[in-house]
Scaffold this motif. Structure first.
Motif, PDB file in Angstrom:
ATOM      1  N   HIS A  94     -10.635   6.360   6.218  1.00 29.62           N
ATOM      2  CA  HIS A  94      -9.450   6.195   7.056  1.00 29.62           C
ATOM      3  C   HIS A  94      -9.686   5.124   8.111  1.00 29.62           C
ATOM      4  O   HIS A  94     -10.670   5.165   8.860  1.00 29.62           O
ATOM      5  CB  HIS A  94      -9.103   7.523   7.738  1.00 29.62           C
ATOM      6  N   VAL A  95      -8.792   4.142   8.188  1.00 25.71           N
ATOM      7  CA  VAL A  95      -8.834   3.111   9.222  1.00 25.71           C
ATOM      8  C   VAL A  95      -7.414   2.894   9.733  1.00 25.71           C
ATOM      9  O   VAL A  95      -6.436   3.186   9.041  1.00 25.71           O
ATOM     10  CB  VAL A  95      -9.411   1.771   8.712  1.00 25.71           C
ATOM     11  N   ARG A 115       2.129  -0.087   0.414  1.00 27.56           N
ATOM     12  CA  ARG A 115       3.085   0.497  -0.515  1.00 27.56           C
ATOM     13  C   ARG A 115       2.642   0.358  -1.967  1.00 27.56           C
ATOM     14  O   ARG A 115       2.813   1.277  -2.781  1.00 27.56           O
ATOM     15  CB  ARG A 115       4.452  -0.161  -0.339  1.00 27.56           C
ATOM     16  N   GLU A 116       2.073  -0.781  -2.331  1.00 24.69           N
ATOM     17  CA  GLU A 116       1.657  -1.017  -3.712  1.00 24.69           C
ATOM     18  C   GLU A 116       0.331  -0.337  -4.057  1.00 24.69           C
ATOM     19  O   GLU A 116      -0.086  -0.374  -5.208  1.00 24.69           O
ATOM     20  CB  GLU A 116       1.538  -2.528  -3.967  1.00 24.69           C
ATOM     21  N   GLY A 117      -0.320   0.261  -3.065  1.00 23.13           N
ATOM     22  CA  GLY A 117      -1.569   0.962  -3.332  1.00 23.13           C
ATOM     23  C   GLY A 117      -2.807   0.090  -3.332  1.00 23.13           C
ATOM     24  O   GLY A 117      -3.883   0.530  -3.747  1.00 23.13           O
ATOM     25  N   PHE A 118      -2.680  -1.155  -2.845  1.00 24.28           N
ATOM     26  CA  PHE A 118      -3.846  -2.044  -2.851  1.00 24.28           C
ATOM     27  C   PHE A 118      -4.949  -1.535  -1.925  1.00 24.28           C
ATOM     28  O   PHE A 118      -6.137  -1.656  -2.236  1.00 24.28           O
ATOM     29  CB  PHE A 118      -3.435  -3.462  -2.442  1.00 24.28           C
ATOM     30  N   GLY A 123     -10.279   1.914  -1.777  1.00 28.59           N
ATOM     31  CA  GLY A 123     -10.937   3.051  -1.143  1.00 28.59           C
ATOM     32  C   GLY A 123     -10.618   3.196   0.326  1.00 28.59           C
ATOM     33  O   GLY A 123     -11.367   3.831   1.070  1.00 28.59           O
ATOM     34  N   LEU A 124      -9.475   2.644   0.744  1.00 28.23           N
ATOM     35  CA  LEU A 124      -9.099   2.676   2.160  1.00 28.23           C
ATOM     36  C   LEU A 124      -7.822   3.495   2.361  1.00 28.23           C
ATOM     37  O   LEU A 124      -6.825   3.280   1.675  1.00 28.23           O
ATOM     38  CB  LEU A 124      -8.864   1.254   2.677  1.00 28.23           C
ATOM     39  N   ASP A 125      -7.885   4.435   3.285  1.00 24.32           N
ATOM     40  CA  ASP A 125      -6.696   5.166   3.730  1.00 24.32           C
ATOM     41  C   ASP A 125      -6.221   4.474   4.999  1.00 24.32           C
ATOM     42  O   ASP A 125      -6.644   4.809   6.106  1.00 24.32           O
ATOM     43  CB  ASP A 125      -7.064   6.632   3.995  1.00 24.32           C
TER      44      ASP A 125
END
Length: 393
Positions: A94-95, A115-118, A123-125
């Motif tokens: 998480h950042v 939005r696109e999940g990149f 591996g970043l929330d």
């Protein structure tokens, strides 16, 4: 009538102060106030994680993230839930990314990456935290309250001179969107034509530079009030603006705006710059590299296919209509890809996010020239890095 939402941002003219949390951040704020310069303009987050992030973590295993709060509405409106694209990852870090204003087109690439999940694929929330007119982004990132922030290059240089250990990572807008908005009917074609009129602009670096390079014969400079009202009522009135914002508002209200791009004078700071703290960069280099790479992907996607991201932006900031966002991304595209003209001609593409030492050095010298920066107060080699860009210029 079209409302004039969210036009009083720091770099559009409103000067505000806020007391940061940490002693170090507070010290940076006091120094900034003594200089009369504002570095950024964001909403403070005092230790409480944004609700979106907690919702996201609870819904991640179901593969669907629902936004249940409106991030961008100044009035407390609640937007309808909007689904983000599901992405399956083993583990996420998480950042927080703190914006320099409410969500709008100039942040579109970061929201596209979300939005696109990149970001999740990396591996970043990522929790994107909206900005606003009553906070300072650089002290919060420098003080460790936020992992990443958005600012402009001139603000980062001035902050670095005040001992803020921050590092620019990518610059989506190669050309500054700063303009002086004049009436098309006035016949004004260049800055040299600004004569015998009133110009509204606040004492920011671009204005100081402009006044030192343009004669402005017979021009009365007044403070910018964050509105296009006087522009609409006075044919001999011009004002500072962002090319994707105030001209649209003026046009929608029956005005005849024409934009003079300040970058054409030579003052052209990178804009919407992603940055982090120097200490955080040293301790989390791999994570920073992932953040930069995913953000570049987001900006490329937004420039190529902005429609779905604009719908998402509107859902979290209802005051930004879809028409305004479409206008904004059209105005932004040549600035992101490196064409200063701002017209609809196909610009020569540059690597998204690219930065150069020459550009940073030029900007530093310009700030020194107008006495906003002490000579050699900042080493341009230390204010930015291109190491983590997918295409390293």
């Amino acid at each position: 009538m079209v409302p004039e939402p969210q036009t009083g941002r720091e770099d559009r003219g409103r000067i505000v102060t806020v007391m940061p949390r940490s002693p170090r951040a507070a010290d940076k704020t006091r120094k900034s106030e003594r200089r009369g310069q504002q570095i950024g303009s964001e909403t403070p987050i005092f230790g409480k994680l944004h609700p979106v992030s907690s919702v996201a973590r609870k819904a991640a295993h179901a593969g669907l993230i629902l936004l249940t709060v409106a991030l961008g509405c100044n009035r407390g409106d609640t937007a309808a839930p909007v689904a983000l694209k599901p992405v399956t990852v083993a583990q996420e870090t998480h950042v927080r990314l703190l914006l320099n204003w409410y969500p709008e087109a100039e942040h579109g690439g970061y929201y596209a990456a979300l939005r696109e999940g990149f970001y999740r694929e990396a591996g970043l929330d990522v929790e994107i935290v909206k900005g606003g007119p009553q906070s300072l982004v650089v002290p919060q990132v420098d003080g460790g309250e936020m992992e990443f922030g958005i600012s402009n290059a001139d603000g980062l240089l001035l902050a670095r001179a005040e001992d803020a250990a921050v590092v620019a990572l990518m610059a989506p807008l190669q050309t500054s969107p700063r303009v002086i908005m004049v009436h098309a009917a006035s016949g004004i074609e260049s800055f040299d034509d600004l004569k015998d009129m009133t110009v509204a602009m606040n004492p920011q670096p671009f204005a100081t530079f402009l006044k030192s390079h343009v004669a402005l014969s017979g021009v009365t400079v007044v403070p910018y009030q964050g509105s296009v009202a006087q522009f609409l009522s006075d044919p001999k009135f011009a004002q500072q603006a962002y090319v994707f914002s105030e001209p649209f508002v003026a046009q929608q209200q029956g005005g005849d705006p024409k934009s003079l791009l300040v970058a054409n004078l030579g003052f052209n700071p990178y804009t919407s710059v992603l940055f982090t703290g120097q200490t955080y960069l040293k301790e989390h280099e791999e994570l920073v590299a992932k953040m930069v790479s995913a953000s570049v992907r987001g900006w490329q996607h937004y420039i190529d296919s902005p429609e779905e991201t604009n719908v998402y932006l509107h859902s979290i900031n209802p005051e930004m209509g879809l028409e305004a966002l479409a206008y904004g991304v059209k105005a932004l595209r040549p600035l992101v890809l490196g064409d200063k003209s701002g017209d609809e001609a196909e610009p020569a593409k540059k690597a998204i996010g690219a930065m150069s030492r020459d550009r940073w050095q030029t900007l530093a010298k310009q700030l020194e020239e107008v006495e906003l920066l002490q000579p050699d107060a900042v080493d341009p080699a230390e204010i930015f890095t291109t190491k983590y860009l997918p295409t390293n210029p």
